[in-house]
Design a protein around this motif. Sequence first.
Motif, short mmCIF file in Angstrom:
data_model
loop_
_atom_site.label_atom_id
_atom_site.label_comp_id
_atom_site.label_asym_id
_atom_site.label_seq_id
_atom_site.Cartn_x
_atom_site.Cartn_y
_atom_site.Cartn_z
N TYR A 151 25.93 19.29 0.38
CA TYR A 151 26.06 19.76 -1.03
C TYR A 151 27.40 19.73 -1.71
N GLU A 152 27.31 19.67 -3.28
CA GLU A 152 28.33 19.62 -3.65
C GLU A 152 29.14 19.74 -3.53
N PRO A 153 31.05 19.37 -2.83
CA PRO A 153 31.64 19.53 -2.15
C PRO A 153 32.63 20.34 -3.33
N GLU A 154 32.57 20.79 -4.51
CA GLU A 154 33.21 21.18 -5.39
C GLU A 154 32.19 21.99 -6.63
N PRO A 155 31.56 22.62 -6.52
CA PRO A 155 30.64 23.27 -7.90
C PRO A 155 31.42 23.61 -8.32
N LEU A 156 30.78 23.89 -9.66
CA LEU A 156 31.57 25.44 -10.25
C LEU A 156 30.79 26.73 -10.28
N VAL A 157 31.63 27.61 -9.95
CA VAL A 157 31.41 28.38 -9.70
C VAL A 157 31.66 29.83 -10.14
N ALA A 158 30.95 30.50 -11.01
CA ALA A 158 31.28 31.52 -11.81
C ALA A 158 30.46 33.29 -11.19
N VAL A 159 31.29 34.04 -11.41
CA VAL A 159 30.99 35.19 -11.49
C VAL A 159 30.32 36.07 -12.23
N LEU A 160 29.25 36.65 -13.23
CA LEU A 160 28.40 37.50 -13.94
C LEU A 160 29.35 38.84 -13.74
N GLY A 161 30.00 39.79 -14.56
CA GLY A 161 29.91 41.16 -14.15
C GLY A 161 29.75 42.19 -15.76
N THR A 162 30.31 43.53 -15.26
CA THR A 162 30.19 44.13 -16.55
C THR A 162 31.28 45.20 -16.26
N VAL A 163 31.96 45.44 -17.44
CA VAL A 163 32.83 46.60 -17.56
C VAL A 163 32.38 47.52 -17.02
N THR A 164 31.76 48.57 -16.44
CA THR A 164 31.47 49.64 -15.94
C THR A 164 30.17 49.28 -14.91
N ASP A 165 29.68 49.94 -14.02
CA ASP A 165 28.70 50.00 -12.59
C ASP A 165 27.72 51.03 -12.92
N ARG A 166 27.29 51.72 -14.37
CA ARG A 166 26.34 52.96 -14.66
C ARG A 166 24.32 52.62 -14.58
N ASP A 167 23.37 52.72 -13.90
CA ASP A 167 22.93 52.72 -13.81
C ASP A 167 22.53 51.29 -15.06
N ASP A 168 22.84 51.90 -16.66
CA ASP A 168 22.89 51.22 -17.60
C ASP A 168 23.45 49.76 -17.79
N ASP A 169 24.38 49.95 -17.21
CA ASP A 169 25.26 47.92 -17.09
C ASP A 169 24.20 47.73 -16.37
N GLN A 170 23.30 47.84 -15.01
CA GLN A 170 23.06 46.47 -14.07
C GLN A 170 22.33 46.67 -14.95
N VAL A 171 21.17 47.64 -15.94
CA VAL A 171 20.54 46.75 -16.50
C VAL A 171 20.71 45.74 -17.92
N ALA A 172 22.07 46.09 -18.44
CA ALA A 172 22.49 44.91 -19.12
C ALA A 172 22.67 43.57 -18.70
#
Length: 324
Positions: free
Chosen positions: A229-250
Motif C-alpha cells: 500500500y501507498e506509504p503516505e495516503p491521503l487520509v481524512a476524518v469525516l465528522g459532525t458537530v454533535t452526535d445525536r441520532d439525527d447527526d448520525q443520519v446527517a
Amino acid sequence: MTPTTTGYTTDDLATVTELAVRAPSMHNSQPWRFRLDGGAIEVRTDLTRLPDIPAAAWAGRVSCGAAVFNLRLALAVLGKPAGVVPRPLDRGPDVVAHLVPDQPRPASGAERALYAAIPRRHSNRAPFSADTVPADLRFRLRQAAEAEGGWLDLIIGASAVNALAEVVNAANRVLQRDEAYAAELARWRRDAVAQDGVSVRAAGYAPEPHDLLPMRAFGGRTRPPGRDYEPEPLVAVLGTVTDRDDDQVAAGQALQRVLLTATDAGLAVSMFSQPIEVPAARERLRSALGRHGVPQMVLRIGYARQPGHPSLRLPAATVIDPPR
C-alpha cells in the motif's frame, strides 16, 4: 419549502430504491427498509442485519443516511425533489427519515453529476498509486461534507498520518479480541460473488502486519510482490458537530456526498470505521484532531492502480415494504 399536493407513487419508490441500495454500509450488510407513508418515502434501519456489533445502531443510521442521499439525487433527477424530515418524532426509533415531495423542478448539473456517479462508486481496498490528490479536489471534498452539515479534516504530513494510523490500528486490535465481532466479520465474508457481504474479489488483498492502515480480514487474496500500500495516503476524518441520532443520519448523507464527489473526480476511497466503533479510540481521535465535533468515519483517498470490484446488492424489491 412548499410541498406539492401529489405524493410519491409505488413506481417512484421502485425506481429510486434501485439507486438507494447502492449506498455503502458496514460489511455490505444493507441494514435498510423503504416504504411509502402517506405519499412520503420512509427510510428505516433494519438492525437484524447487524446483530453482533456494539456499534450497530450507529452503523445503521449512517448507512441509511447514505441511502437517503442517493434517494434525494434520484428523486431530483426524476424532477420530483424531496425535502428530508430526519427522525420524525411521531414514528418509531427505527425510522431515520421521511422524504416529502417538494416543488417539481429540473435537476441541477451538480445533482446530475453526482447521480451519474452512484453506480460507479464502490470501496476500493486495493493499493493506490503515489500520485498526489491536487488541492482543488481536496477543497471539493471538504465542500461536499460541509454542504451536508458535516466537516472533513484532511490529515497532512507523515507524522500526523502515522499518529492517526496508530489510533485506527489500536481500535482494530480491540475489536479483534472480541469474539462477537469476529463472528460478525466471518458472517459477512463471502467466498464467491453474493448479493450481500464482501466477496474475496471485493476484499482486495489480505491484510499484513506492516500495513499502515488495517483493512478488515474478509479473506482477500495474497499480495503479489510490489503491491504494498501507498506509504503516505491521503487520509481524512469525516465528522459532525454533535452526535445525536439525527447527526448520525446527517453524517451518512455527508459521507455519501463526499464519496460521490470523489468518484466524479476520478478518485478511489476506502473506509475505516474501527476507531468509531471503539469509544475510547473515537475520543482519542477527536482529541488528536483538536475538534469539538465528533468523528464519524476515517477515509483513505487516492488514485486507484486498478479499478477494484464492487460488492453486489440485494434486489431493491426485497427491501421495500407494503405502504402504511
